[in-house]
Design a protein around this motif. Structure first.
Motif, PDB file in Angstrom:
ATOM      1  N   GLU A 160       0.829  -1.209   0.000  1.00 35.60           N
ATOM      2  CA  GLU A 160       0.000   0.000   0.000  1.00 35.60           C
ATOM      3  C   GLU A 160       0.867   1.263   0.000  1.00 35.60           C
ATOM      4  O   GLU A 160       0.482   2.291  -0.566  1.00 35.60           O
ATOM      5  CB  GLU A 160      -0.932   0.003   1.207  1.00 35.60           C
ATOM      6  N   LEU A 187      -6.455   3.257   6.272  1.00 30.62           N
ATOM      7  CA  LEU A 187      -6.397   2.372   5.113  1.00 30.62           C
ATOM      8  C   LEU A 187      -7.512   2.686   4.129  1.00 30.62           C
ATOM      9  O   LEU A 187      -7.287   2.791   2.920  1.00 30.62           O
ATOM     10  CB  LEU A 187      -6.498   0.905   5.534  1.00 30.62           C
ATOM     11  N   ARG A 224      -6.503   3.755   0.406  1.00 34.07           N
ATOM     12  CA  ARG A 224      -6.802   2.742  -0.611  1.00 34.07           C
ATOM     13  C   ARG A 224      -7.806   3.268  -1.628  1.00 34.07           C
ATOM     14  O   ARG A 224      -7.668   3.011  -2.835  1.00 34.07           O
ATOM     15  CB  ARG A 224      -7.303   1.456   0.042  1.00 34.07           C
ATOM     16  N   THR A 277      -5.718   5.511  -3.971  1.00 37.39           N
ATOM     17  CA  THR A 277      -4.749   4.838  -4.840  1.00 37.39           C
ATOM     18  C   THR A 277      -5.435   3.966  -5.889  1.00 37.39           C
ATOM     19  O   THR A 277      -5.023   3.946  -7.051  1.00 37.39           O
ATOM     20  CB  THR A 277      -3.758   3.980  -4.020  1.00 37.39           C
ATOM     21  N   LEU A 278      -6.464   3.232  -5.495  1.00 35.48           N
ATOM     22  CA  LEU A 278      -7.146   2.375  -6.464  1.00 35.48           C
ATOM     23  C   LEU A 278      -7.771   3.189  -7.577  1.00 35.48           C
ATOM     24  O   LEU A 278      -7.800   2.764  -8.739  1.00 35.48           O
ATOM     25  CB  LEU A 278      -8.200   1.515  -5.771  1.00 35.48           C
TER      26      LEU A 278
END
Length: 497
Positions: free
Chosen positions: A87, A482, A486, A489-490
């Motif tokens: 990550e 997280l 996340r 970034t995704l």
């Protein structure tokens, strides 16, 4: 002999050196960085697309990261650590894409390919179910899916299910936002970006022939190099040196003479792939499917059937088939292993050899496999696999770490490790998997150990938290953090479903 000065010298033109160079450049653009690569181009060794698995190692599908303990319980801590580290890489890559989308485009190096673990046989299914239950309960793996249903499995991996008999039963887990990463393309992207800056210099076809440090406090390192085309020599004076040259980093570390290098050795492992030539088959599989390794096999030989996207073209690989080698690099010498034997690591090598004799026999046996034997392994994944659809290709070399261990003389370790001088003037990367996938976190460790004052400064801290929003905090314990990083970034890297 001509002499130049560099604030930072990086030996090796792979993903690790490129990542460290980019981090340092973003933190302090005034520092002069010199990268040395002995081959004509960068990223031709372990970072090259066909020389590694291309899996964004996140612990989603790699079963060797969740072993049984001595009481038979599945351990997930290693998977949590690797997932959190990946990550960190995703955050840094996202930052670079957002900061310069014209020159750094995510589709050139990373694509969404679901990560699956598949096993057959009742005992293996029980293990996978226990693993799934433990991982699913943690926020890092909350999106993991489980299935024993044949129709669902057919949807997930049709190529593996077609023609499969009812027994033994098969079960699988799946994470949809898994990634396929072309680390060679990423390396070239990072270095191409850096080359546009006056404070970055790349020397290709350049071999390090000597590495030493002058006597006295804070003396710089002298790296003597020779151009492989015209034999011209020059010296580079540098207060900091990073050895990221794959297996040869061990030779250079030994040459440096730092105390911390004593006792380290290397155990080289080769690899081969079967590559599919049938486009109809390639189109029937869109996943990275990992299973359990043969008893006695090293972690790098865990069998997997991988969708790969290389330079925009989809391909399908199976393997790797491990074997014994004496080379430390794909373009290395057969004398690499012999040259690594020193008086201060001989005891470690003997101890590791004695304790891993079965592994050595296994690897030598693998070397002599024929195509029919390789196809039998593939047919466990693809029941209808035909020899004419697959060709054999060589993967990269991996040098596993051997280090001192007092009660066994020496031990063999699978993983990556940073060996650094006490004064932080030199650091070397040893080992293999998970390697490239956790390159950003690993290079942050180099900076923390070798640039401690700068890393604690307000200026660097602010920049680090801009590049990596989770920096200084734990993604393993902070579910809200997280979820935030996340999601970003995704989306940025086009990995979201």
């Amino acid at each position: 002999m001509a002499s130049i000065h560099a604030d930072v010298t990086l030996v090796g033109g792979g993903i690790m050196s490129a990542t460290l160079a980019m981090l340092i450049h973003r933190l302090d653009p005034s520092l002069h960085i010199c990268m040395i690569e002995q081959l004509p181009e960068i990223a031709l060794e372990s970072s090259g697309a066909l020389n590694n698995a291309g899996t964004g190692h996140a612990g989603y599908c790699e079963l060797n990261y969740t072993p049984h303990d001595k009481n038979g319980n599945v351990q997930i801590q290693r998977a949590l650590e690797i997932n959190a580290a990946f990550e960190v890489s995703l955050q840094f890559w996202s930052h670079l894409v957002n900061a310069d989308s014209q020159n750094i485009q995510s589709k050139s190096f990373i694509n969404r390919v679901p990560h699956l673990s598949a096993v057959w046989g009742e005992n293996n299914i029980d293990y996978l179910k226990a693993r799934y239950s433990l991982l699913k309960s943690h926020h890092l793996f909350a999106e993991m899916q489980w299935s024993e249903d044949n129709q669902t499995l057919l949807d997930w991996m049709p190529l593996m299910m077609n023609g499969r008999s009812a027994e033994p039963r098969l079960a699988a887990t799946r994470v949809e936002h898994g990634a396929d990463v072309n680390f060679g393309a990423l390396t070239r992207t990072l270095v191409s970006y850096l080359q546009k800056n006056a404070n970055f210099e790349l020397l290709t076809n350049t071999k390090v022939i000597d590495l030493h440090r002058g006597h006295g406090a804070k003396k710089p390192w002298t790296i003597k190099v020779k151009n492989r085309n015209n034999a011209a020599k020059q010296a580079i004076e540098s207060p900091f040196v990073f050895l990221g040259a794959g297996g040869i980093a061990l030779h250079l570390l030994q040459q440096s003479g730092i105390e911390e290098a004593a006792g380290y050795g290397g155990f080289p492992v080769s690899g081969q792939w079967l590559i599919c030539q049938n486009q109809d088959l390639i189109q029937q599989h869109h996943a990275k499917v990992y299973s359990l390794a043969t008893v006695g096999a090293p972690p790098m030989s865990v069998p997997h059937l991988d969708t790969r996207i290389i330079d925009g073209k989809m391909s399908l690989l199976f393997g790797p088939y491990a074997g014994f080698t004496t080379k430390f690099l794909k373009h290395g010498s057969r004398l690499d292993l012999v040259k690594s034997v020193k008086p201060n690591n001989l005891k470690s090598l003997i101890g590791a050899g004695a304790n891993n004799f079965d592994l050595t026999k296994y690897l030598v046996k693998e070397v002599f496999q024929n195509q029919n034997q390789r196809m039998q392994s593939l047919q466990a994944f693809i029941p209808n696999a035909r020899t004419e659809d697959w060709t054999l290709a060589h993967a990269g070399k991996r040098v596993q770490i051997i280090k001192r261990c007092h009660h066994k003389w020496g031990k063999l370790e699978f993983g990556t490790e940073i060996v650094a001088a006490a004064d932080g003037s030199l650091a070397a990367l040893l080992g293999a998997s998970p390697g490239a996938s956790v390159s950003v976190k690993t290079m942050l460790e180099v900076l923390e150990r070798c640039f401690p004052q700068q890393m604690q400064s307000a200026a660097w801290q602010d920049k680090l938290k801009t590049m990596i929003p989770s920096y200084g905090r734990s993604l393993i314990t902070d579910a809200n953090l997280l979820a935030s990083v996340r999601k970003q970034t995704l989306t940025t890297l086009n990995l979201a479903s």
